[in-house]
Design a protein around this motif. Sequence first.
Motif, short mmCIF file in Angstrom:
data_model
loop_
_atom_site.label_atom_id
_atom_site.label_comp_id
_atom_site.label_asym_id
_atom_site.label_seq_id
_atom_site.Cartn_x
_atom_site.Cartn_y
_atom_site.Cartn_z
N PHE A 48 -21.36 10.61 -43.37
CA PHE A 48 -22.23 11.44 -42.52
C PHE A 48 -21.35 12.11 -41.48
CE2 PHE A 48 -24.94 11.76 -38.60
CZ PHE A 48 -25.62 12.89 -39.01
N ASN A 49 -21.20 13.42 -41.62
CA ASN A 49 -20.44 14.21 -40.66
C ASN A 49 -21.45 14.97 -39.81
OD1 ASN A 49 -18.80 15.87 -39.19
ND2 ASN A 49 -17.51 16.47 -40.92
N SER A 50 -21.66 14.49 -38.60
CA SER A 50 -22.69 15.02 -37.72
C SER A 50 -22.34 16.38 -37.13
CB SER A 50 -22.94 14.05 -36.58
OG SER A 50 -21.77 13.92 -35.79
N GLY A 51 -21.05 16.72 -37.13
CA GLY A 51 -20.63 17.90 -36.39
C GLY A 51 -20.63 17.56 -34.90
N ILE A 52 -20.53 18.56 -34.04
CA ILE A 52 -20.48 18.30 -32.60
C ILE A 52 -21.57 19.02 -31.81
CG2 ILE A 52 -18.02 17.74 -32.56
CD1 ILE A 52 -17.52 20.61 -31.55
N LYS A 53 -22.44 19.76 -32.50
CA LYS A 53 -23.46 20.54 -31.79
C LYS A 53 -24.82 19.86 -31.73
CE LYS A 53 -21.31 24.95 -32.72
NZ LYS A 53 -21.44 26.28 -33.28
N GLY A 54 -25.01 18.78 -32.46
CA GLY A 54 -26.31 18.11 -32.45
C GLY A 54 -27.28 18.73 -33.44
N GLY A 55 -28.40 18.06 -33.63
CA GLY A 55 -29.43 18.57 -34.53
C GLY A 55 -29.26 18.15 -35.98
N THR A 56 -28.33 17.26 -36.28
CA THR A 56 -28.13 16.81 -37.65
C THR A 56 -28.66 15.39 -37.82
OG1 THR A 56 -25.88 16.09 -37.13
CG2 THR A 56 -26.12 18.27 -38.12
N THR A 57 -29.09 15.09 -39.04
CA THR A 57 -29.61 13.76 -39.34
C THR A 57 -29.14 13.32 -40.72
OG1 THR A 57 -31.64 14.58 -40.38
CG2 THR A 57 -31.74 14.13 -38.02
N TRP A 58 -29.16 12.02 -40.94
CA TRP A 58 -28.99 11.42 -42.26
C TRP A 58 -30.08 10.38 -42.37
CZ3 TRP A 58 -28.69 6.66 -44.48
CH2 TRP A 58 -28.26 6.59 -45.82
N SER A 59 -30.76 10.36 -43.50
CA SER A 59 -31.75 9.31 -43.70
C SER A 59 -31.72 8.90 -45.15
CB SER A 59 -33.15 9.76 -43.28
OG SER A 59 -33.60 10.80 -44.12
N GLY A 60 -31.99 7.64 -45.38
CA GLY A 60 -32.02 7.13 -46.74
C GLY A 60 -31.95 5.62 -46.77
N ARG A 61 -31.80 5.13 -47.97
CA ARG A 61 -31.70 3.69 -48.18
C ARG A 61 -30.24 3.29 -48.30
NH1 ARG A 61 -36.45 2.45 -52.66
NH2 ARG A 61 -38.17 2.85 -51.22
N ILE A 62 -29.92 2.15 -47.69
CA ILE A 62 -28.61 1.54 -47.84
C ILE A 62 -28.83 0.24 -48.60
CG2 ILE A 62 -26.62 0.53 -46.65
CD1 ILE A 62 -27.31 2.30 -44.24
N ILE A 63 -28.11 0.08 -49.71
CA ILE A 63 -28.27 -1.08 -50.59
C ILE A 63 -27.47 -2.26 -50.03
CG2 ILE A 63 -27.88 -1.90 -52.96
CD1 ILE A 63 -30.07 0.31 -52.57
N ASP A 64 -27.96 -3.48 -50.25
CA ASP A 64 -27.31 -4.69 -49.76
C ASP A 64 -25.86 -4.76 -50.22
OD1 ASP A 64 -27.81 -7.42 -48.44
OD2 ASP A 64 -26.87 -7.96 -50.35
N SER A 65 -24.98 -5.22 -49.33
CA SER A 65 -23.54 -5.25 -49.59
C SER A 65 -23.15 -6.16 -50.76
CB SER A 65 -22.78 -5.66 -48.34
OG SER A 65 -23.17 -6.95 -47.92
N SER A 66 -24.03 -7.05 -51.19
CA SER A 66 -23.71 -7.92 -52.33
C SER A 66 -23.56 -7.13 -53.62
CB SER A 66 -24.80 -8.99 -52.50
OG SER A 66 -26.04 -8.40 -52.83
N HIS A 67 -23.99 -5.87 -53.64
CA HIS A 67 -23.88 -5.01 -54.83
C HIS A 67 -22.64 -4.13 -54.80
CE1 HIS A 67 -27.76 -6.07 -56.52
NE2 HIS A 67 -28.17 -6.16 -55.27
N TYR A 68 -21.76 -4.31 -53.80
CA TYR A 68 -20.57 -3.47 -53.68
C TYR A 68 -19.72 -3.56 -54.95
CZ TYR A 68 -16.63 -1.18 -51.46
OH TYR A 68 -15.64 -0.28 -51.14
N GLY A 69 -19.40 -2.41 -55.51
CA GLY A 69 -18.62 -2.34 -56.75
C GLY A 69 -19.48 -2.47 -58.00
N ASN A 70 -20.75 -2.80 -57.84
CA ASN A 70 -21.67 -2.92 -58.97
C ASN A 70 -23.02 -2.31 -58.58
OD1 ASN A 70 -22.63 -3.66 -61.48
ND2 ASN A 70 -23.31 -5.67 -60.78
#
Length: 155
Positions: A48-70
Motif C-alpha cells: 500500500f503506497n499511500s503517497g503524501i497528499k492524503g485521500g488514499t485508502t486500502w481495504s480488504g481481507r488479510i489471511i491468517d499468517s499460518s497460510h504463508y507460502g500456501n
Amino acid sequence: GASSLTSSSTTVRKDDTGSKPTAATTSRPTPRPTQRPTSPPVGDIANFNSGIKGGTTWSGRIIDSSHYGNNQSNNPIIVKLVSGDAFDWYLWLNNSRVIITKVKGNQRSVVGRLVAGQSEEITNWRASGLNLVIRVRQINKNANPKYADVIIIFG
C-alpha cells in the motif's frame, strides 16, 4: 529478512489528477514442484503506497499468517505499508489479532496488536502532516482460512 518482502499483489495509487485510487493486481506464478521459492509468493504480500497528499485508502481481507507460502485465496497475508523512509511497516493477522510491525534492518518493534473494532493511528505519516489510520473491522476465526477485514485510511 525484511528486505526480501518486496513482492506485491495489489498496489493502490492516486494520481495527481484527483481521480480515485486504482488497484492493479498480478497473478500468482505457478512454481515447478522441485523449485523452492527464494522470496514470498506474489499473492502473499500487498503493497500500500499511500503517497503524501492524503485521500488514499486500502481495504480488504488479510489471511491468517499460518497460510504463508500456501495461500490459496486471492487475499494477501501481509500488507506492506510503503513509508518512503528507512522503516518498513507490515500488517498481518496472527490468529486473532492484526499485528502492526515497524522494521529497520534487524530492529523490529510491534506498534499495535488490534482486535476487531480497534484502530491504530500513525501520526505525521511520511512527514506529510497527515495521519494514517489502520482499522480492523472484523476478524473471522471460524472461516477457512481465518481472515481480518481491514481498512487503511491516509489523510
